[in-house]
Write an enzyme that holds these catalytic residues in place. Structure first.
Site, PDB file in Angstrom:
ATOM      1  N   HIS A   1       8.299  -1.349  -0.544  1.00  0.00           N
ATOM      2  CA  HIS A   1       7.767  -0.091  -0.934  1.00  0.00           C
ATOM      3  C   HIS A   1       8.432   0.195  -2.218  1.00  0.00           C
ATOM      4  O   HIS A   1       7.821   0.904  -3.082  1.00  0.00           O
ATOM      5  CB  HIS A   1       8.374   0.842   0.127  1.00  0.00           C
ATOM      6  CG  HIS A   1       7.640   0.635   1.413  1.00  0.00           C
ATOM      7  ND1 HIS A   1       6.301   0.709   1.536  1.00  0.00           N
ATOM      8  CD2 HIS A   1       8.205   0.627   2.691  1.00  0.00           C
ATOM      9  CE1 HIS A   1       5.975   0.332   2.784  1.00  0.00           C
ATOM     10  NE2 HIS A   1       7.126   0.357   3.701  1.00  0.00           N
TER      11      HIS A   1
ATOM     12  N   ASN B   1       1.265   7.610   9.336  1.00  0.00           N
ATOM     13  CA  ASN B   1       2.663   6.640   8.890  1.00  0.00           C
ATOM     14  C   ASN B   1       3.972   7.279   9.522  1.00  0.00           C
ATOM     15  O   ASN B   1       4.662   6.261   9.711  1.00  0.00           O
ATOM     16  CB  ASN B   1       2.590   6.764   7.303  1.00  0.00           C
ATOM     17  CG  ASN B   1       1.576   5.750   6.796  1.00  0.00           C
ATOM     18  OD1 ASN B   1       1.241   6.112   5.609  1.00  0.00           O
ATOM     19  ND2 ASN B   1       1.164   4.819   7.382  1.00  0.00           N
TER      20      ASN B   1
ATOM     21  N   ARG C   1      10.823  -4.824   4.442  1.00  0.00           N
ATOM     22  CA  ARG C   1       9.530  -4.183   4.176  1.00  0.00           C
ATOM     23  C   ARG C   1       9.910  -3.334   3.094  1.00  0.00           C
ATOM     24  O   ARG C   1       9.096  -2.968   2.350  1.00  0.00           O
ATOM     25  CB  ARG C   1       8.876  -3.451   5.452  1.00  0.00           C
ATOM     26  CG  ARG C   1       8.302  -4.562   6.354  1.00  0.00           C
ATOM     27  CD  ARG C   1       7.655  -3.776   7.445  1.00  0.00           C
ATOM     28  NE  ARG C   1       6.958  -2.680   7.094  1.00  0.00           N
ATOM     29  CZ  ARG C   1       5.672  -2.967   6.782  1.00  0.00           C
ATOM     30  NH1 ARG C   1       4.915  -4.154   6.874  1.00  0.00           N
ATOM     31  NH2 ARG C   1       4.956  -2.058   6.636  1.00  0.00           N
TER      32      ARG C   1
ATOM     33  N   ASP D   1      -2.202  -0.325  -0.361  1.00  0.00           N
ATOM     34  CA  ASP D   1      -1.841  -1.010   0.794  1.00  0.00           C
ATOM     35  C   ASP D   1      -1.275  -2.611   0.579  1.00  0.00           C
ATOM     36  O   ASP D   1      -1.508  -3.164  -0.498  1.00  0.00           O
ATOM     37  CB  ASP D   1      -2.870  -0.939   1.774  1.00  0.00           C
ATOM     38  CG  ASP D   1      -2.487  -1.458   3.225  1.00  0.00           C
ATOM     39  OD1 ASP D   1      -1.325  -1.272   3.519  1.00  0.00           O
ATOM     40  OD2 ASP D   1      -3.406  -1.707   3.869  1.00  0.00           O
ATOM     41  N   GLY D   2      -0.471  -2.861   1.324  1.00  0.00           N
ATOM     42  CA  GLY D   2       0.278  -4.182   1.374  1.00  0.00           C
ATOM     43  C   GLY D   2       1.454  -4.628   0.730  1.00  0.00           C
ATOM     44  O   GLY D   2       2.068  -5.662   0.630  1.00  0.00           O
ATOM     45  N   ASN D   3       2.365  -3.289   0.796  1.00  0.00           N
ATOM     46  CA  ASN D   3       3.764  -3.420   0.454  1.00  0.00           C
ATOM     47  C   ASN D   3       4.583  -4.315   1.407  1.00  0.00           C
ATOM     48  O   ASN D   3       5.299  -5.083   0.895  1.00  0.00           O
ATOM     49  CB  ASN D   3       4.555  -1.899   0.131  1.00  0.00           C
ATOM     50  CG  ASN D   3       3.777  -1.160  -0.967  1.00  0.00           C
ATOM     51  OD1 ASN D   3       2.999  -1.595  -1.600  1.00  0.00           O
ATOM     52  ND2 ASN D   3       4.008  -0.054  -0.654  1.00  0.00           N
TER      53      ASN D   3
HETATM   54  C1  IPE Z   1      -2.820   3.378   4.417  1.00  0.00           C
HETATM   55  O1  IPE Z   1      -2.349   2.143   4.689  1.00  0.00           O
HETATM   56  C2  IPE Z   1      -2.070   4.600   4.259  1.00  0.00           C
HETATM   57  C3  IPE Z   1      -1.466   4.518   2.911  1.00  0.00           C
HETATM   58  C4  IPE Z   1      -1.612   3.538   2.045  1.00  0.00           C
HETATM   59  C5  IPE Z   1      -0.410   5.224   2.462  1.00  0.00           C
HETATM   60  P1  IPE Z   1      -1.754   1.933   6.171  1.00  0.00           P
HETATM   61  O2  IPE Z   1      -1.277   0.581   6.065  1.00  0.00           O
HETATM   62  O3  IPE Z   1      -1.305   2.883   6.991  1.00  0.00           O
HETATM   63  O4  IPE Z   1      -3.319   1.854   7.034  1.00  0.00           O
HETATM   64  P2  IPE Z   1      -3.758   0.949   8.178  1.00  0.00           P
HETATM   65  O5  IPE Z   1      -2.725   1.330   9.444  1.00  0.00           O
HETATM   66  O6  IPE Z   1      -3.652  -0.402   8.020  1.00  0.00           O
HETATM   67  O7  IPE Z   1      -4.981   1.654   8.688  1.00  0.00           O
HETATM   68  C1  IPE Z   2       1.206   0.616   2.219  1.00  0.00           C
HETATM   69  O1  IPE Z   2       1.665  -0.576   2.552  1.00  0.00           O
HETATM   70  C2  IPE Z   2       2.382   1.725   2.073  1.00  0.00           C
HETATM   71  C3  IPE Z   2       2.354   2.778   3.202  1.00  0.00           C
HETATM   72  C4  IPE Z   2       1.308   2.811   4.135  1.00  0.00           C
HETATM   73  C5  IPE Z   2       3.341   3.915   3.074  1.00  0.00           C
HETATM   74  P1  IPE Z   2       2.034  -0.981   4.049  1.00  0.00           P
HETATM   75  O2  IPE Z   2       3.474  -0.564   4.333  1.00  0.00           O
HETATM   76  O3  IPE Z   2       0.942  -0.367   4.743  1.00  0.00           O
HETATM   77  O4  IPE Z   2       2.129  -2.503   3.930  1.00  0.00           O
HETATM   78  P2  IPE Z   2       1.286  -3.414   5.186  1.00  0.00           P
HETATM   79  O5  IPE Z   2      -0.066  -3.142   5.200  1.00  0.00           O
HETATM   80  O6  IPE Z   2       2.173  -3.402   6.267  1.00  0.00           O
HETATM   81  O7  IPE Z   2       1.333  -4.931   4.235  1.00  0.00           O
HETATM   82 MG    MG Z   3      -0.698  -0.994   5.297  1.00  0.00          MG
END
Ligand code: IPE
Ligand code: IPE
Ligand code: MG
Length: 245
Positions: free
Chosen positions: A42, A73, A38, A25-27
């Site tokens: 990824h 997602n 964003r 998480d956190g991309n």
């Molecule tokens: C969890 O991250 C799913 C993946 C890393 C693929 P999310 O960013 O979707 O989770 P929430 O929405 O913060 O719970």
């Molecule tokens: C995780 O990173 C990747 C996926 C859920 C696909 P995010 O896209 O959730 O990144 P944040 O949480 O918004 O920073």
């Molecule tokens: Mg996320």
């Protein structure tokens, strides 16, 4: 369950979990912090997965399971979903070319039927290549949800019931065999990057006795050194499994 033993850089013994799972998480926030879209986050995340998977293989881990795209997602804007699917397609295409050379087996956990055809074909291809050898395996959770996994397992079990299997024969072990992770030990360690401390529908069945490690580091910045720190923290945990010392 036996865990493999690896060596730290200092030569001191440590236990490498056989199976580590990561909520990558956190991309998006990584990109935002840099003034990038964003989607750039990824792309950087996908690159980091390559690096971490190679590292896990090299330190003697057996399985690495990563959360790449959840059943939730799909709620994101179509452009973002499109970019993630393109990156996954590119990753799987490259994997088809290199996994045999690099001795990395790969499995996709999730509802593959609902994915675009090109991705489905790539998943079938990586399955076929993986079936030819043994060794380190990366599991990519794609269109994956823990609840969805349990429901689809129950659906398949119900078909076996209708075909005459006796309900009394169902055990936890037998039910595990209907999950995407059939035959794979539960993860001893689950890491979540990006600062949130929640499970977000990941490996709900398999996490029963996993150790959790949370870090504020955004996934694209989560390097081998930090994975080492997570493994170190895991080694310091007292795992009792409901018993006493
Ligand atoms: C969890 O991250 C799913 C993946 C890393 C693929 P999310 O960013 O979707 O989770 P929430 O929405 O913060 O719970
Ligand atoms: C995780 O990173 C990747 C996926 C859920 C696909 P995010 O896209 O959730 O990144 P944040 O949480 O918004 O920073
Ligand atoms: Mg996320």
């Amino acid at each position: 369950m036996a865990a493999g033993t690896g060596k730290t850089g200092a030569g001191e013994n440590r236990t490498i979990p056989r199976h580590v799972a990561v909520i990558m998480d956190g991309n998006g926030r990584w990109a935002k912090k840099r003034g990038l879209p964003r989607t750039a986050g990824h792309a950087a995340g996908s690159e980091n997965f390559r690096k971490i998977a190679t590292y896990c293989k090299n330190i003697g881990m057996d399985y690495l399971t990563v959360y790449a795209f959840s059943t939730e997602n799909w709620k994101r804007p179509p452009e973002e979903v499109g970019t993630i699917m393109r990156l996954l397609r590119r990753y799987l295409n490259e994997a088809v070319e290199t996994m045999e050379r690099d001795r990395i087996r790969m499995k996709v956990f999730g509802n593959v039927e609902a994915l675009p055809e090109e991705l489905r074909l790539l998943v079938a291809k990586t399955d076929e290549i993986s079936s030819r050898y043994q060794g380190f395996q990366a599991n990519i959770c794609l269109n994956y949800g823990g609840r969805d996994e349990i429901v689809s397992a129950a659906r398949r079990y119900a078909r076996d019931l209708a075909a005459g299997v006796a309900p009394a024969e169902l055990t936890e072990d037998l039910f595990s065999g209907y999950l995407y992770s059939a035959g794979i030990p539960d993860p001893e360690l689950i890491i979540r990057t990006g600062g949130e401390q929640r499970i977000s529908n990941f490996l709900l069945w398999q996490c029963a006795y996993s150790e959790f490690y949370y870090t504020d580091t955004y996934w694209p910045d989560f390097g081998p050194e930090e994975l080492d720190r997570a493994i170190e923290a895991f080694n310091a945990r007292d795992r009792r499994f409901g018993g006493i010392k």
